[in-house]
Design a protein around this motif. Structure first.
Motif, PDB file in Angstrom:
ATOM      1  N   PRO A  72       2.731 -21.447   1.661  1.00 43.17           N
ATOM      2  CA  PRO A  72       2.007 -22.382   2.528  1.00 43.17           C
ATOM      3  C   PRO A  72       1.658 -21.792   3.895  1.00 43.17           C
ATOM      4  O   PRO A  72       0.612 -22.106   4.450  1.00 43.17           O
ATOM      5  CB  PRO A  72       3.007 -23.548   2.672  1.00 43.17           C
ATOM      6  CG  PRO A  72       3.811 -23.510   1.436  1.00 43.17           C
ATOM      7  CD  PRO A  72       3.955 -22.055   1.090  1.00 43.17           C
ATOM      8  N   LEU A  73       2.509 -20.938   4.433  1.00 42.83           N
ATOM      9  CA  LEU A  73       2.200 -20.291   5.713  1.00 42.83           C
ATOM     10  C   LEU A  73       1.003 -19.368   5.593  1.00 42.83           C
ATOM     11  O   LEU A  73       0.157 -19.306   6.487  1.00 42.83           O
ATOM     12  CB  LEU A  73       3.420 -19.501   6.214  1.00 42.83           C
ATOM     13  CG  LEU A  73       4.465 -20.288   6.995  1.00 42.83           C
ATOM     14  CD1 LEU A  73       5.700 -19.431   7.240  1.00 42.83           C
ATOM     15  CD2 LEU A  73       3.903 -20.792   8.320  1.00 42.83           C
ATOM     16  N   THR A  74       0.930 -18.644   4.491  1.00 41.76           N
ATOM     17  CA  THR A  74      -0.221 -17.765   4.252  1.00 41.76           C
ATOM     18  C   THR A  74      -1.489 -18.591   4.105  1.00 41.76           C
ATOM     19  O   THR A  74      -2.518 -18.290   4.719  1.00 41.76           O
ATOM     20  CB  THR A  74       0.000 -16.920   2.981  1.00 41.76           C
ATOM     21  OG1 THR A  74       1.125 -16.072   3.172  1.00 41.76           O
ATOM     22  CG2 THR A  74      -1.220 -16.068   2.667  1.00 41.76           C
ATOM     23  N   HIS A  95       2.523  -8.451   3.941  1.00 41.28           N
ATOM     24  CA  HIS A  95       3.675  -7.907   4.676  1.00 41.28           C
ATOM     25  C   HIS A  95       4.613  -9.020   5.132  1.00 41.28           C
ATOM     26  O   HIS A  95       5.841  -8.926   4.989  1.00 41.28           O
ATOM     27  CB  HIS A  95       3.169  -7.111   5.885  1.00 41.28           C
ATOM     28  CG  HIS A  95       4.243  -6.765   6.879  1.00 41.28           C
ATOM     29  ND1 HIS A  95       4.560  -7.589   7.958  1.00 41.28           N
ATOM     30  CD2 HIS A  95       5.089  -5.707   6.952  1.00 41.28           C
ATOM     31  CE1 HIS A  95       5.539  -7.049   8.644  1.00 41.28           C
ATOM     32  NE2 HIS A  95       5.886  -5.904   8.057  1.00 41.28           N
ATOM     33  N   GLU A  96       4.053 -10.097   5.672  1.00 40.71           N
ATOM     34  CA  GLU A  96       4.869 -11.208   6.171  1.00 40.71           C
ATOM     35  C   GLU A  96       5.593 -11.931   5.042  1.00 40.71           C
ATOM     36  O   GLU A  96       6.755 -12.335   5.192  1.00 40.71           O
ATOM     37  CB  GLU A  96       3.990 -12.191   6.951  1.00 40.71           C
ATOM     38  CG  GLU A  96       3.580 -11.695   8.324  1.00 40.71           C
ATOM     39  CD  GLU A  96       4.771 -11.543   9.253  1.00 40.71           C
ATOM     40  OE1 GLU A  96       5.331 -12.559   9.687  1.00 40.71           O
ATOM     41  OE2 GLU A  96       5.157 -10.378   9.528  1.00 40.71           O
ATOM     42  N   ALA A 116      -7.707 -19.131  17.164  1.00 35.48           N
ATOM     43  CA  ALA A 116      -6.664 -19.243  16.142  1.00 35.48           C
ATOM     44  C   ALA A 116      -5.358 -18.575  16.560  1.00 35.48           C
ATOM     45  O   ALA A 116      -4.378 -18.612  15.814  1.00 35.48           O
ATOM     46  CB  ALA A 116      -7.150 -18.619  14.829  1.00 35.48           C
ATOM     47  N   VAL A 117      -5.331 -17.966  17.758  1.00 33.30           N
ATOM     48  CA  VAL A 117      -4.117 -17.331  18.262  1.00 33.30           C
ATOM     49  C   VAL A 117      -3.416 -18.250  19.262  1.00 33.30           C
ATOM     50  O   VAL A 117      -2.314 -17.976  19.706  1.00 33.30           O
ATOM     51  CB  VAL A 117      -4.444 -15.968  18.910  1.00 33.30           C
ATOM     52  CG1 VAL A 117      -3.191 -15.240  19.365  1.00 33.30           C
ATOM     53  CG2 VAL A 117      -5.207 -15.088  17.922  1.00 33.30           C
ATOM     54  N   SER A 118      -4.065 -19.357  19.609  1.00 29.18           N
ATOM     55  CA  SER A 118      -3.488 -20.286  20.570  1.00 29.18           C
ATOM     56  C   SER A 118      -2.676 -21.369  19.860  1.00 29.18           C
ATOM     57  O   SER A 118      -3.215 -22.100  19.015  1.00 29.18           O
ATOM     58  CB  SER A 118      -4.588 -20.960  21.403  1.00 29.18           C
ATOM     59  OG  SER A 118      -4.052 -22.010  22.178  1.00 29.18           O
ATOM     60  N   VAL A 121       0.701 -19.137  14.261  1.00 29.27           N
ATOM     61  CA  VAL A 121       0.135 -18.118  15.153  1.00 29.27           C
ATOM     62  C   VAL A 121       0.642 -16.723  14.787  1.00 29.27           C
ATOM     63  O   VAL A 121      -0.100 -15.734  14.871  1.00 29.27           O
ATOM     64  CB  VAL A 121       0.447 -18.448  16.627  1.00 29.27           C
ATOM     65  CG1 VAL A 121       0.114 -17.275  17.542  1.00 29.27           C
ATOM     66  CG2 VAL A 121      -0.333 -19.692  17.062  1.00 29.27           C
ATOM     67  N   ARG A 122       1.896 -16.623  14.386  1.00 27.79           N
ATOM     68  CA  ARG A 122       2.434 -15.324  13.963  1.00 27.79           C
ATOM     69  C   ARG A 122       1.614 -14.764  12.798  1.00 27.79           C
ATOM     70  O   ARG A 122       1.397 -13.553  12.693  1.00 27.79           O
ATOM     71  CB  ARG A 122       3.899 -15.464  13.552  1.00 27.79           C
ATOM     72  CG  ARG A 122       4.524 -14.176  13.046  1.00 27.79           C
ATOM     73  CD  ARG A 122       5.982 -14.341  12.654  1.00 27.79           C
ATOM     74  NE  ARG A 122       6.498 -13.126  12.025  1.00 27.79           N
ATOM     75  CZ  ARG A 122       6.939 -12.064  12.697  1.00 27.79           C
ATOM     76  NH1 ARG A 122       6.937 -12.071  14.021  1.00 27.79           N
ATOM     77  NH2 ARG A 122       7.372 -10.998  12.047  1.00 27.79           N
ATOM     78  N   ARG A 123       1.140 -15.648  11.934  1.00 28.36           N
ATOM     79  CA  ARG A 123       0.345 -15.214  10.771  1.00 28.36           C
ATOM     80  C   ARG A 123      -1.118 -14.938  11.132  1.00 28.36           C
ATOM     81  O   ARG A 123      -1.787 -14.157  10.454  1.00 28.36           O
ATOM     82  CB  ARG A 123       0.408 -16.280   9.672  1.00 28.36           C
ATOM     83  CG  ARG A 123       1.774 -16.505   9.040  1.00 28.36           C
ATOM     84  CD  ARG A 123       2.261 -15.252   8.344  1.00 28.36           C
ATOM     85  NE  ARG A 123       3.430 -15.499   7.505  1.00 28.36           N
ATOM     86  CZ  ARG A 123       3.411 -15.456   6.170  1.00 28.36           C
ATOM     87  NH1 ARG A 123       2.305 -15.184   5.529  1.00 28.36           N
ATOM     88  NH2 ARG A 123       4.527 -15.668   5.496  1.00 28.36           N
ATOM     89  N   THR A 124      -1.623 -15.612  12.161  1.00 30.23           N
ATOM     90  CA  THR A 124      -3.038 -15.441  12.517  1.00 30.23           C
ATOM     91  C   THR A 124      -3.269 -14.356  13.565  1.00 30.23           C
ATOM     92  O   THR A 124      -4.363 -13.800  13.651  1.00 30.23           O
ATOM     93  CB  THR A 124      -3.614 -16.761  13.074  1.00 30.23           C
ATOM     94  OG1 THR A 124      -2.906 -17.121  14.274  1.00 30.23           O
ATOM     95  CG2 THR A 124      -3.500 -17.892  12.065  1.00 30.23           C
TER      96      THR A 124
END
Length: 469
Positions: A157-159, A226-227, A423-425, A446-449
Motif C-alpha cells: 500500500p505504501l508503494t 528498494h524500500e 509530492a515531497v511536502s 513522503v519517504r517513498r515520493t
C-alpha cells in the motif's frame, strides 16, 4: 536607496510568510503592490506600468493600474484559463472525465508484475492529469479506481500510495494554466513575440518534461523495490477500498466520451504536427480548440439524451466552471501588480546593476538555482506547488534580463520544480489525501515520493541549463 531595498525586502518577506502559512496571498500581493506604488509616488517616481495613463489624481493611479491589469489579463491569458476551467467542469458534469479515466486504466489492470506496474501507473497517471488537472482530485479518482487493482496484484500500500501521490506532475500540455500564463507573458517580448501556449509547451517545455517523466518512472521502479525489500514486504495487505461505479453506456458512447476530455489537446497536437511537417500556417489557439470541443460535446449530449432542453441545461456547468477558474486569473493579476510595485520603486533596475556580469562569468545558472531552492522551500513548507509560480510569472522576464540569461532557463525549471516538489511536502493536499486513505503517516508517504521527485528536479534542472543557458 536603502529605503527602497528595505521596502522591497519587507514586501517579499510578507508574501513568503503568507505562502508558508498557506494563506490566500492574492489580497496580500494586491496590497503590497499598491503600497509599493504609493511609496514610488512619494519618492517622485512614476508607476512602472506599460502604457499607463494617469487618472489626473495621482493617489488614484495605483488603483487604476489594478483595473488596467485586470482588463489586460482577462483579454489574454485570463480568458484562456477561464475557458479551460469551464471545459473541465463540463466534462465532469457529463461524466466524460470518469469514462476517460476508466479507459486509460483498463489496459494496465491485467498486469500482474508489481514492479512493472509501478512505472506504468506513474506514466498513465500523468497522462490522466491532462483530463483531471487537480493533483488532489486525480489522487481521489485513482484511489477509488486503480488502488484496489494495485493491491490485488500484491503491491505494498505504501508503494501504491506513493505512485498515486506523484501522478500529477509535469505532463506537457498547452491546456495547463501555468503554461498558458507564462506563454502569454513571453509573447509580449521581442524574442518570443506572438508565442502561443502550444509553441511554448511543444518546443520548450516538452523537451525537458518528457525525459524527466521517464527518468522519474525508472527511479520509482528501483526506489519502491528498494524500500519494499528494506521493509521486508513480501505479500499483499488486504484493504477495503470503495470503487467508483462504472458509467453505463454502449461501446460507441464510451469511445466518443473517452476522447472528448482530450479533444482540445489532440486538436492542438495535430495542428502543431501538421505545421511542423508541411509549413502550413494554421492559427488554432487554445480557446478556439476548447470552444470547438465544447460544441462537439454539446452535439454528443443532444444525441445521447435526445433532448435539447436537458442538454442546454447541463451547459451551465461550463460557465460555472469558468467562474471557478477566476481565482487563478486574480492571482496572475495580483502577481503582476506586485511586480509593478517592485519596478516602480526601482528594485529591478537596482538588481540589473547588481547582477551585471554574472552571465559573462559562466554563472548564469545562479539565478535559476536560487529560484529552484526558493520554490523548494515554499512548496515543502506550504504544500502549494503553483502559488509561487503564478506570483512570479510577471517577474520572470525582467529577472532573466537582469541576469543576462534566456527566460526559458528560469520559467521551465521553476514551473516544473513546483509541480514535482508538491509530492515531497507532508502538508500538501495530495499527500494527506493518500496518507488518509491508506492509513499511513504523511511522512511515510513522503519517504517513498522524495527520491523519485528530487531526482526529477535535479535532472530537469541540469537538462534545462544545458538546453536554455
Amino acid at each position: 536607496m536603502i529605503f527602497m531595498y528595505v521596502a522591497a525586502i519587507l514586501a517579499v518577506a510578507v508574501v513568503i510568510f503568507m505562502l508558508i502559512k498557506k494563506m490566500d496571498i492574492k489580497i496580500s500581493l494586491f496590497f503590497m503592490g499598491i503600497l509599493l506604488m504609493y511609496i514610488a509616488i512619494i519618492s517622485g517616481r512614476e508607476i512602472a506600468f506599460r502604457g499607463f495613463t494617469s487618472t489626473g489624481i495621482v493617489w488614484l493611479d495605483p488603483l487604476k493600474a489594478v483595473a488596467d491589469q485586470f482588463k489586460s489579463t482577462i483579454a489574454s491569458s485570463g480568458f484562456i484559463i477561464l475557458m479551460l476551467g469551464g471545459y473541465s467542469a463540463y466534462m465532469t458534469k457529463i461524466q466524460a472525465n470518469d469514462i476517460t479515466v476508466r479507459a486509460l486504466i483498463k489496459p494496465i489492470a491485467g498486469i500482474k508484475s508489481v514492479y512493472i506496474l509501478v512505472p506504468l501507473v506513474f506514466l498513465v497517471g500523468n497522462i490522466l492529469s491532462l483530463v483531471v488537472p487537480s493533483a488532489s482530485n486525480l489522487a481521489i479518482i485513482l484511489l477509488a479506481t486503480l488502488y484496489p487493482i494495485m493491491l490485488k496484484v500484491g503491491m505494498n500500500p505504501l508503494t501504491a500510495g506513493a505512485v498515486i501521490a506523484t501522478t500529477a506532475t509535469v505532463m506537457p500540455t498547452p491546456l495547463g494554466s501555468d503554461n498558458v500564463a507564462i506563454a502569454a507573458e513571453l509573447a509580449q517580448t521581442p524574442a518570443f513575440l506572438g508565442l502561443t501556449a502550444s509553441d511554448y509547451v511543444f518546443k520548450y517545455h516538452a523537451v525537458v518534461s518528457v525525459p524527466t517523466l521517464l527518468v522519474m518512472a525508472l527511479t520509482h521502479y528501483f526506489w519502491q523495490k528498494h524500500e519494499d525489500k528494506k521493509a521486508g514486504y513480501t505479500q499483499a495487505v488486504s484493504q477495503e477500498v470503495e470503487e467508483k461505479e462504472e458509467v453505463s453506456g454502449g461501446k460507441l458512447f464510451h469511445a466518443v466520451y473517452t476522447i472528448l476530455p482530450l479533444l482540445p489537446i489532440l486538436l492542438l497536437i495535430g495542428v502543431f504536427i501538421i505545421q511542423s511537417i508541411t509549413g502550413i500556417s494554421i492559427a488554432l489557439s487554445v480557446e478556439v480548440a476548447v470552444l470547438f470541443s465544447f460544441v462537439v460535446a454539446i452535439i454528443c449530449e443532444i444525441v445521447r439524451k435526445k433532448s435539447v432542453k436537458e442538454t442546454l441545461g447541463t451547459t451551465e456547468a461550463f460557465f460555472t466552471g469558468m467562474g471557478g477558474a477566476m481565482p487563478i486569473v486574480a492571482l496572475l493579476v495580483a502577481g503582476t501588480i506586485f511586480v509593478v510595485g517592485l519596478q516602480s520603486i526601482g528594485i529591478i533596475e537596482a538588481l540589473q546593476n547588481a547582477m551585471t556580469g554574472i552571465s559573462g562569468n559562466n554563472m548564469g545558472f545562479v539565478l535559476p538555482l536560487i529560484m529552484i531552492l526558493l520554490t523548494a522551500l515554499i512548496v515543502i513548507l506550504s504544500g502549494s506547488g503553483t502559488a509561487l509560480f503564478f506570483a512570479m510569472v510577471p517577474l520572470m522576464v525582467p529577472l532573466a534580463e537582469v541576469a543576462g540569461i534566456s527566460v526559458l532557463a528560469l520559467s521551465v525549471p521553476m514551473g516544473l520544480a513546483g509541480n514535482l516538489l508538491r509530492a515531497v511536502s507532508p502538508v500538501s493536499a495530495v499527500v494527506m489525501i493518500v496518507a488518509g486513505t491508506i492509513k499511513e503517516a504523511p511522512l511515510r508517504i513522503v519517504r517513498r515520493t522524495a527520491v523519485p521527485m528530487i531526482t526529477g528536479v535535479v535532472f530537469m534542472f541540469l537538462l534545462s541549463m544545458v538546453l536554455f543557458l
